[in-house]
Motif scaffolding. Structure first.
Motif, PDB file in Angstrom:
ATOM      1  N   VAL A   1      57.832 -41.841 -40.141  1.00 43.29           N
ATOM      2  CA  VAL A   1      57.415 -43.221 -39.911  1.00 43.29           C
ATOM      3  C   VAL A   1      58.217 -43.820 -38.761  1.00 43.29           C
ATOM      4  O   VAL A   1      57.674 -44.500 -37.881  1.00 43.29           O
ATOM      5  CB  VAL A   1      57.583 -44.072 -41.191  1.00 43.29           C
ATOM      6  N   VAL A   2      59.521 -43.575 -38.767  1.00 39.16           N
ATOM      7  CA  VAL A   2      60.378 -44.090 -37.692  1.00 39.16           C
ATOM      8  C   VAL A   2      59.965 -43.484 -36.353  1.00 39.16           C
ATOM      9  O   VAL A   2      59.981 -44.173 -35.319  1.00 39.16           O
ATOM     10  CB  VAL A   2      61.865 -43.787 -37.996  1.00 39.16           C
ATOM     11  N   GLU A   3      59.576 -42.231 -36.361  1.00 39.25           N
ATOM     12  CA  GLU A   3      59.134 -41.579 -35.126  1.00 39.25           C
ATOM     13  C   GLU A   3      57.882 -42.247 -34.569  1.00 39.25           C
ATOM     14  O   GLU A   3      57.722 -42.387 -33.353  1.00 39.25           O
ATOM     15  CB  GLU A   3      58.900 -40.089 -35.383  1.00 39.25           C
ATOM     16  N   VAL A   4      56.984 -42.676 -35.451  1.00 38.01           N
ATOM     17  CA  VAL A   4      55.798 -43.422 -35.020  1.00 38.01           C
ATOM     18  C   VAL A   4      56.216 -44.714 -34.328  1.00 38.01           C
ATOM     19  O   VAL A   4      55.720 -45.062 -33.247  1.00 38.01           O
ATOM     20  CB  VAL A   4      54.875 -43.735 -36.219  1.00 38.01           C
ATOM     21  N   LEU A   5      57.142 -45.439 -34.940  1.00 38.03           N
ATOM     22  CA  LEU A   5      57.602 -46.695 -34.354  1.00 38.03           C
ATOM     23  C   LEU A   5      58.338 -46.453 -33.041  1.00 38.03           C
ATOM     24  O   LEU A   5      58.227 -47.254 -32.104  1.00 38.03           O
ATOM     25  CB  LEU A   5      58.517 -47.427 -35.339  1.00 38.03           C
ATOM     26  N   ASN A   6      59.078 -45.374 -32.978  1.00 35.23           N
ATOM     27  CA  ASN A   6      59.778 -45.038 -31.733  1.00 35.23           C
ATOM     28  C   ASN A   6      58.797 -44.809 -30.588  1.00 35.23           C
ATOM     29  O   ASN A   6      58.986 -45.312 -29.479  1.00 35.23           O
ATOM     30  CB  ASN A   6      60.631 -43.781 -31.931  1.00 35.23           C
ATOM     31  N   ARG A   7      57.761 -44.047 -30.846  1.00 35.97           N
ATOM     32  CA  ARG A   7      56.767 -43.773 -29.798  1.00 35.97           C
ATOM     33  C   ARG A   7      56.072 -45.059 -29.378  1.00 35.97           C
ATOM     34  O   ARG A   7      55.832 -45.293 -28.187  1.00 35.97           O
ATOM     35  CB  ARG A   7      55.740 -42.749 -30.299  1.00 35.97           C
ATOM     36  N   PHE A   8      55.760 -45.890 -30.349  1.00 31.63           N
ATOM     37  CA  PHE A   8      55.084 -47.157 -30.066  1.00 31.63           C
ATOM     38  C   PHE A   8      55.987 -48.083 -29.254  1.00 31.63           C
ATOM     39  O   PHE A   8      55.544 -48.746 -28.313  1.00 31.63           O
ATOM     40  CB  PHE A   8      54.695 -47.827 -31.394  1.00 31.63           C
ATOM     41  N   GLY A   9      57.249 -48.134 -29.610  1.00 32.39           N
ATOM     42  CA  GLY A   9      58.164 -49.051 -28.943  1.00 32.39           C
ATOM     43  C   GLY A   9      58.620 -48.590 -27.576  1.00 32.39           C
ATOM     44  O   GLY A   9      58.942 -49.414 -26.711  1.00 32.39           O
ATOM     45  N   ARG A  10      58.650 -47.290 -27.372  1.00 32.54           N
ATOM     46  CA  ARG A  10      59.165 -46.747 -26.111  1.00 32.54           C
ATOM     47  C   ARG A  10      58.362 -47.257 -24.922  1.00 32.54           C
ATOM     48  O   ARG A  10      58.920 -47.551 -23.862  1.00 32.54           O
ATOM     49  CB  ARG A  10      59.131 -45.215 -26.167  1.00 32.54           C
ATOM     50  N   THR A  11      57.065 -47.394 -25.079  1.00 34.54           N
ATOM     51  CA  THR A  11      56.217 -47.846 -23.972  1.00 34.54           C
ATOM     52  C   THR A  11      56.236 -49.360 -23.807  1.00 34.54           C
ATOM     53  O   THR A  11      55.684 -49.882 -22.840  1.00 34.54           O
ATOM     54  CB  THR A  11      54.763 -47.388 -24.202  1.00 34.54           C
ATOM     55  N   ARG A  12      56.868 -50.037 -24.726  1.00 31.88           N
ATOM     56  CA  ARG A  12      56.891 -51.506 -24.691  1.00 31.88           C
ATOM     57  C   ARG A  12      58.299 -52.069 -24.519  1.00 31.88           C
ATOM     58  O   ARG A  12      58.485 -53.275 -24.456  1.00 31.88           O
ATOM     59  CB  ARG A  12      56.249 -52.066 -25.968  1.00 31.88           C
ATOM     60  N   GLY A  13      59.271 -51.190 -24.512  1.00 30.54           N
ATOM     61  CA  GLY A  13      60.641 -51.622 -24.309  1.00 30.54           C
ATOM     62  C   GLY A  13      61.225 -52.398 -25.473  1.00 30.54           C
ATOM     63  O   GLY A  13      62.044 -53.297 -25.283  1.00 30.54           O
ATOM     64  N   VAL A  14      60.810 -52.039 -26.698  1.00 35.43           N
ATOM     65  CA  VAL A  14      61.308 -52.732 -27.890  1.00 35.43           C
ATOM     66  C   VAL A  14      61.792 -51.710 -28.910  1.00 35.43           C
ATOM     67  O   VAL A  14      61.466 -50.523 -28.841  1.00 35.43           O
ATOM     68  CB  VAL A  14      60.224 -53.636 -28.519  1.00 35.43           C
ATOM     69  N   THR A  15      62.579 -52.185 -29.878  1.00 41.07           N
ATOM     70  CA  THR A  15      63.153 -51.306 -30.889  1.00 41.07           C
ATOM     71  C   THR A  15      62.212 -51.144 -32.079  1.00 41.07           C
ATOM     72  O   THR A  15      61.267 -51.904 -32.263  1.00 41.07           O
ATOM     73  CB  THR A  15      64.498 -51.865 -31.392  1.00 41.07           C
ATOM     74  N   THR A  16      62.532 -50.158 -32.905  1.00 42.12           N
ATOM     75  CA  THR A  16      61.714 -49.914 -34.093  1.00 42.12           C
ATOM     76  C   THR A  16      61.778 -51.102 -35.052  1.00 42.12           C
ATOM     77  O   THR A  16      60.777 -51.465 -35.678  1.00 42.12           O
ATOM     78  CB  THR A  16      62.170 -48.638 -34.813  1.00 42.12           C
TER      79      THR A  16
END
Length: 307
Positions: free
Chosen positions: A222-237
């Motif tokens: 689940v954290v990996e999903v949030l990491n991928r999502f946040g990486r392109t937006r410059g935000v944290t999980t």
């Protein structure tokens, strides 16, 4: 405010707590959550002390419903009145802004509980009534006696049970919703792994099924999903987890706890992250593909929620 002295490892000293609280208020935070049971008693005392300089500028929510002598539940009207009087003294205030029933007492009809709080509202000792971890039917019954302002329950990307019936009845009746543990007790920050030690201080995660090594290892997806999502937006999980909650409904107000200034600022910046309906669906679709391992409470505690 719970993390100041309860259920979360090593606790900060009073100076650190005061600095953190002052910074929160200066950044616009105006609602703080505590309970008689946190400590017990000491969390309310600490809350009263550090918020004293901001009296009139902030609202405080606290809770009744436990029999602290027997480690059981007690929402008898006389007990509610007693807790109210004692909480007012510890918090150093003249009226409790939001008075929650912490857990449903199966031995006391919810109508009697709501009636007792209604009396306190009429006396000017309580401003608003809330319930914690209850089902829709209980909310409706209480609301007919004394309007319910807010429901507080666990809710985050890994625990979405409130969506089934609680959130719909909140929307129908005009009741706010306050998710506690909105980043799943720190798990959705990405700072926890299977080797994390929870046996420090009074950290209760060492007894929660979702925080066994096996569950953490599986749920890291689940954290990996949030990491991928946040990486392109410059935000944290953590910011994504909080923004997701705020995007669900405008009357959902998460209460992330922290004892660290950097984490406080990180959490507050989540309010600037506005997720589109498409992004919300993208997140939910990705997380729904993952089987969450571990209940959110052990059986002894699970029996007290969702009643």
């Amino acid at each position: 405010m719970m993390g100041m002295n309860y259920h979360r490892g090593l606790f900060p000293d009073l100076k650190t707590i005061a600095t953190l609280t002052r910074h929160a208020v200066e950044q616009g935070v105006d609602f703080f959550d505590t309970a008689e049971a946190y400590g017990p008693y000491t969390n309310e005392e600490l809350t009263g002390e550090v918020l004293a300089p901001f009296r009139g500028k902030v609202a405080i929510g606290t809770k009744f419903g436990h029999s602290l002598d027997s480690d059981g539940l007690d929402s008898r009207p006389e007990r509610i009145r007693q807790v109210c009087e004692e909480s007012l003294k510890r918090l150093k205030i003249e009226a409790i802004d939001l008075f929650y029933q912490h857990r449903l007492d199966p031995n006391v009809p919810i109508e009697d509980v709501a009636g007792a709080v209604k009396d306190l509202v009429q006396q000017g000792k309580v401003k608003h009534f809330g319930l914690c971890e209850v089902r829709a039917e209980t909310i409706r019954r209480a609301h007919t006696i004394q309007p319910v302002t807010t429901i507080q329950s666990e809710y985050h990307l890994m625990w979405r049970e409130p969506e089934k019936d609680v959130l719909p009845v909140c929307e129908e009746l005009g009741i706010g919703f306050v998710p506690y543990s909105p980043v799943n007790r720190g798990f959705l920050t990405g700072a926890i792994n299977e080797y994390t030690n929870f046996n420090i201080g009074s950290d209760n995660r060492n007894i929660l099924p979702r925080f066994t090594s096996e569950a953490i290892r599986a749920n890291t997806a689940v954290v990996e999903v949030l990491n991928r999502f946040g990486r392109t937006r410059g935000v944290t999980t953590a910011q994504i987890a909080l923004a997701w909650l705020m995007a669900k409904k405008p009357w959902i107000v998460p209460i992330p706890g922290t004892t660290k200034l950097a984490h406080l600022d990180e959490n507050l910046r989540a309010a600037d992250l506005i997720l589109s309906p498409e992004e919300v669906r993208e997140l939910e679709d990705a997380v729904s593909q993952i089987t969450i391992v571990g209940d959110h409470y052990p059986a002894s505690e699970q029996s007290k929620v969702g009643k």
